[in-house]
Design a protein around this motif. Structure first.
Motif, PDB file in Angstrom:
ATOM      1  N   UNK A  72       6.265  -5.248 -10.989  1.00 49.29           N
ATOM      2  CA  UNK A  72       7.537  -4.547 -10.935  1.00 49.29           C
ATOM      3  C   UNK A  72       8.233  -4.611 -12.287  1.00 49.29           C
ATOM      4  N   UNK A  73       8.995  -3.591 -12.563  1.00 38.86           N
ATOM      5  CA  UNK A  73       9.862  -3.546 -13.743  1.00 38.86           C
ATOM      6  C   UNK A  73      11.288  -3.613 -13.213  1.00 38.86           C
ATOM      7  N   UNK A  74      11.851  -4.786 -13.256  1.00 34.91           N
ATOM      8  CA  UNK A  74      13.147  -4.980 -12.621  1.00 34.91           C
ATOM      9  C   UNK A  74      14.236  -4.172 -13.302  1.00 34.91           C
ATOM     10  N   UNK A  75      14.165  -4.061 -14.614  1.00 35.21           N
ATOM     11  CA  UNK A  75      15.191  -3.320 -15.349  1.00 35.21           C
ATOM     12  C   UNK A  75      15.196  -1.843 -14.962  1.00 35.21           C
ATOM     13  N   UNK A  76      14.023  -1.313 -14.697  1.00 37.73           N
ATOM     14  CA  UNK A  76      13.922   0.116 -14.358  1.00 37.73           C
ATOM     15  C   UNK A  76      13.883   0.359 -12.854  1.00 37.73           C
ATOM     16  N   UNK A  77      13.864  -0.707 -12.086  1.00 39.68           N
ATOM     17  CA  UNK A  77      13.841  -0.532 -10.635  1.00 39.68           C
ATOM     18  C   UNK A  77      12.579   0.157 -10.159  1.00 39.68           C
ATOM     19  N   UNK A  78      11.445  -0.221 -10.717  1.00 37.02           N
ATOM     20  CA  UNK A  78      10.179   0.430 -10.380  1.00 37.02           C
ATOM     21  C   UNK A  78       9.164  -0.597  -9.918  1.00 37.02           C
ATOM     22  N   UNK A  79       8.445  -0.252  -8.878  1.00 36.67           N
ATOM     23  CA  UNK A  79       7.383  -1.088  -8.318  1.00 36.67           C
ATOM     24  C   UNK A  79       6.064  -0.369  -8.568  1.00 36.67           C
ATOM     25  N   UNK A  80       5.056  -1.113  -8.978  1.00 33.86           N
ATOM     26  CA  UNK A  80       3.756  -0.518  -9.275  1.00 33.86           C
ATOM     27  C   UNK A  80       2.682  -1.124  -8.370  1.00 33.86           C
ATOM     28  N   UNK A  81       1.653  -0.347  -8.141  1.00 37.50           N
ATOM     29  CA  UNK A  81       0.451  -0.864  -7.481  1.00 37.50           C
ATOM     30  C   UNK A  81      -0.739  -0.398  -8.308  1.00 37.50           C
ATOM     31  N   UNK A  82      -1.349  -1.326  -9.020  1.00 43.10           N
ATOM     32  CA  UNK A  82      -2.547  -1.022  -9.789  1.00 43.10           C
ATOM     33  C   UNK A  82      -3.756  -1.212  -8.894  1.00 43.10           C
ATOM     34  N   UNK A  83      -4.528  -0.173  -8.729  1.00 40.63           N
ATOM     35  CA  UNK A  83      -5.680  -0.194  -7.832  1.00 40.63           C
ATOM     36  C   UNK A  83      -6.941   0.045  -8.653  1.00 40.63           C
ATOM     37  N   UNK A  84      -7.792  -0.955  -8.699  1.00 38.75           N
ATOM     38  CA  UNK A  84      -9.056  -0.872  -9.414  1.00 38.75           C
ATOM     39  C   UNK A  84     -10.222  -0.970  -8.442  1.00 38.75           C
ATOM     40  N   UNK A  85     -11.375  -0.537  -8.870  1.00 35.33           N
ATOM     41  CA  UNK A  85     -12.549  -0.628  -8.011  1.00 35.33           C
ATOM     42  C   UNK A  85     -12.356   0.060  -6.681  1.00 35.33           C
ATOM     43  N   UNK A  86     -11.773   1.234  -6.709  1.00 30.66           N
ATOM     44  CA  UNK A  86     -11.440   1.922  -5.466  1.00 30.66           C
ATOM     45  C   UNK A  86     -12.690   2.274  -4.658  1.00 30.66           C
ATOM     46  N   UNK A  87     -12.530   2.203  -3.346  1.00 32.17           N
ATOM     47  CA  UNK A  87     -13.604   2.489  -2.405  1.00 32.17           C
ATOM     48  C   UNK A  87     -13.176   3.620  -1.485  1.00 32.17           C
ATOM     49  N   UNK A  88     -14.123   4.337  -0.912  1.00 28.00           N
ATOM     50  CA  UNK A  88     -13.742   5.403   0.026  1.00 28.00           C
ATOM     51  C   UNK A  88     -12.852   4.898   1.162  1.00 28.00           C
ATOM     52  N   UNK A  89     -13.034   3.662   1.585  1.00 28.63           N
ATOM     53  CA  UNK A  89     -12.208   3.125   2.664  1.00 28.63           C
ATOM     54  C   UNK A  89     -10.775   2.828   2.225  1.00 28.63           C
ATOM     55  N   UNK A  90     -10.480   2.976   0.949  1.00 31.11           N
ATOM     56  CA  UNK A  90      -9.100   2.859   0.479  1.00 31.11           C
ATOM     57  C   UNK A  90      -8.340   4.168   0.654  1.00 31.11           C
ATOM     58  N   UNK A  91      -9.028   5.223   1.057  1.00 32.19           N
ATOM     59  CA  UNK A  91      -8.370   6.506   1.280  1.00 32.19           C
ATOM     60  C   UNK A  91      -7.294   6.373   2.347  1.00 32.19           C
ATOM     61  N   UNK A  92      -6.078   6.749   1.991  1.00 34.90           N
ATOM     62  CA  UNK A  92      -4.946   6.601   2.907  1.00 34.90           C
ATOM     63  C   UNK A  92      -3.702   7.183   2.253  1.00 34.90           C
TER      64      UNK A  92
END
Length: 118
Positions: A72-92
Motif C-alpha cells: 500500500x501507498x499510504x500517502x496516496x491512499x492506494x492498495x496494490x496486489x502484485x500477482x506473479x506466476x499466474x495460473x488459469x485457476x486465478x481467473x476471477x
C-alpha cells in the motif's frame, strides 16, 4: 464515506504477472484491515489477502502464498496486489476490501476482471 475503486485487471498468459490497484478514500489504513478477495465463475467469493497494519495480522490464501503480494501507498491512499506466476485457476473478478477478515469484509470496491489463459 468509504470508497474503493479497483483497476488493473486484464488478460494474461499463464506464468505472467499483473498488478492490481485500488484507490481508497474515506478511511485510513490504520483504521481498517485492507485486502483483496476474488470470485471465480460459479464459485463463492474468497479471501485472497487481508492485512491489519495496527498489529501486523496477515492472511494470505494458501493458493496464492509465494505468488501474490499486497502493498500500500499510504500517502496516496492506494492498495496494490502484485500477482506473479499466474495460473488459469486465478481467473476471477478481484475486489479490494476494507474492514476485512479472511471470511469477508464490510466495504467493497467494484471488481476488476483477471483472466489467465493456458
Amino acid at each position: 464515506d468509504v470508497q474503493l475503486q479497483a483497476s488493473g485487471g486484464g488478460l494474461v498468459q499463464a506464468g505472467g504477472s499483473l498488478r492490481l490497484s485500488c484507490a481508497a478514500s474515506g478511511f485510513t489504513f490504520d483504521e481498517f484491515a485492507i485486502g483483496w478477495f476474488r470470485q471465480a465463475p460459479g464459485k463463492e467469493r474468497e479471501g485472497v489477502v487481508c492485512v491489519r497494519r495496527t498489529d501486523g495480522t496477515t492472511y494470505y490464501a494458501d493458493s496464492v502464498k509465494g505468488r501474490f503480494t499486497m502493498s500500500s501507498d499510504n500517502a496516496k491512499g492506494t492498495i496494490f496486489l502484485q500477482m506473479n506466476g499466474l495460473k488459469p485457476e486465478d481467473t476471477a473478478v478481484y475486489y479490494c476490501a476494507a474492514d476485512c477478515d479472511p471470511d469477508g469484509s464490510n466495504y467493497w470496491g467494484q471488481g476488476t476482471q483477471v483472466t489467465v489463459s493456458s
